[in-house]
Design an enzyme around this catalytic site. Sequence first.
Site, short mmCIF file in Angstrom:
data_model
loop_
_atom_site.label_atom_id
_atom_site.label_comp_id
_atom_site.label_asym_id
_atom_site.label_seq_id
_atom_site.Cartn_x
_atom_site.Cartn_y
_atom_site.Cartn_z
N TYR A 128 0.86 -1.19 0.00
CA TYR A 128 0.00 0.00 0.00
C TYR A 128 0.90 1.23 0.00
CZ TYR A 128 -4.14 -2.85 1.04
OH TYR A 128 -5.17 -3.77 0.97
N GLU A 129 0.43 2.31 -0.63
CA GLU A 129 1.31 3.46 -0.85
C GLU A 129 1.69 4.17 0.45
OE1 GLU A 129 -0.96 5.72 -3.59
OE2 GLU A 129 -2.21 6.65 -2.08
N SER A 130 1.03 3.85 1.56
CA SER A 130 1.42 4.42 2.84
C SER A 130 2.76 3.85 3.30
CB SER A 130 0.34 4.16 3.88
OG SER A 130 0.05 2.78 3.96
N GLY A 131 3.30 2.86 2.60
CA GLY A 131 4.65 2.37 2.91
C GLY A 131 4.70 0.94 3.43
N HIS A 149 1.18 12.08 -5.79
CA HIS A 149 1.90 11.69 -4.58
C HIS A 149 3.40 11.58 -4.83
CE1 HIS A 149 -1.46 11.24 -2.06
NE2 HIS A 149 -1.60 9.93 -2.02
#
Lengths: 258, 282
Positions: free
Chosen positions: A51-54, B104
Amino acid sequence: MSGSYSPTEMMTVAAARALNNDDVCFVGIGAPSAACNLARMTHAPDIVLIYESGTIETKPTALPLSIGDGELSETALCTVSVPEMFRYWLQGGRITTGFLGGAQIDKFANLNTIVVGPYDKPVVRLPGSGGAPEIATSCGRIFITMSQSRRSFVDRLDFVTSLGHGQGGGDRKRLGVTTAGPTKVITDLCMLEPDRDTKELTVVSLHRGVTREQVRDATGWDVKFAAGLAETPPPTEIELRELRALHARTKVAHGEAA
Amino acid sequence: MATVLRLAEAIEANLRDGDTVAMEGFTHLIPFAAGHEVIRQRRKRLTLVRMTTDIIYDQLIGVGAADRMIFSWGGNPGVGSLHRFRDAYENGWPNKIEIEEHSHAAMANAYDAGAAGLPFAAFRGYRGAELPRVNPNIKEIVCPFTGEKLAAVPAIRLDVAIVHAQKADRKGNVLFEGIVGVQKQAVLCAKRSIVTVEEIVDDLGPHSPNAVILPGWTVNAIALVPGGAHPSYAHGYYKRDNIFYKTWDKISRDRDGFRAWIDENVIRKGPEAFAAFVQRAA
């Protein structure tokens, strides 16, 4: 037989089936997240979800409401900073499959998540691009999943947030993009794939009980059907059971009654 | 060197009208209590910077604290629109807000470049996308070694970074755990920084030598605000209040309802009210 199921359940199951056990998948919130986790809980237990949150190799038991819910980090192999995620992992070419959705899609699978109407005078201002512009070009291939209607499947996008196949043909190459781009679009009515040469989205499979007319009525361009049009196999009992259990756990996790 | 202050003093001393400020947090550790203090101190004409603009900026925009926003996503995650942002952007209520919109990847690279002291960030981005048409701060450069065309955006330079973390020690060293987002980059690209924390401890305790730590000499002010990230969450302390995010959709749809909520929950309250959210979640 699996009894009755909703068109959205069919869409999620069909999207999950498109994923392989050895995929490294960049997951968006909503329908993509449901499909990726269903794949992990059924035929693809080793699939890597990012997920792009890391969060890398995350294995949530319920679906996150947002891209950075705590369970994503708690169940991940590791969690990296957001600049590292976008620079090393996405731009670095480590992702095989990116999953996207949007408010609008056109016949070449370009997506809009920014605005309905003119950019400076919006009819509806949408949330924006998030990671989509670079997910669309940096992942090995892109799957798109969204419900199909004339509002979302449009002849002309109001704004191109992320590149699909541009104006068709070899447009991606001309723009310096070497990845495959959208190879499958999975909706609540059917599955579409880009034509090999023109890259125009073509219906390759209808979900059981869906007619060509229904698909035409829900598409804002004169949609083409493949010569060997197939029927999407309906959800199996196991797929439905796992999907419903996942949604039930998600409701509990989000504080609603199961 | 970090000074431990009350939240009101920390904001008063470091944030001015017209500043460019980021209150960062990628779903996690969003500094809500600090944002509320900014509302109470009636700051104006702020430029708000944030990757995942969510409710706290909706609240700041709704009270008229900002006239510009630099962002890459603006919504109520998993729920829908930011109604106060949309009302400001589409209808000019309570004032018009200008936007500078990115992806982003662009924002993450721009924070990184800011922390690294570079003037701009280069990355493989925006290919075939339309944002470069509407945002003059997205340009193209050519790699001097390979000839590859890359996207370039200016580095993010903040007047003030405001972030929330799990804990600080008495020297003001700050430890972040879980989803760490761009908080470290935000603090390191800012002239001044304010960190609110769940607790202040004698010793940060067991942590990996690779833990995300901001040394006290990189931070200006530390304020102790237990629960200060609510309705966001603090990994190891309390969970995200997903129900509040859903409720915000109703509260924020209506101008009067929004003003009443701000009056009751922000203007008439102080940072100590946030402690109740920790107990409730535990």
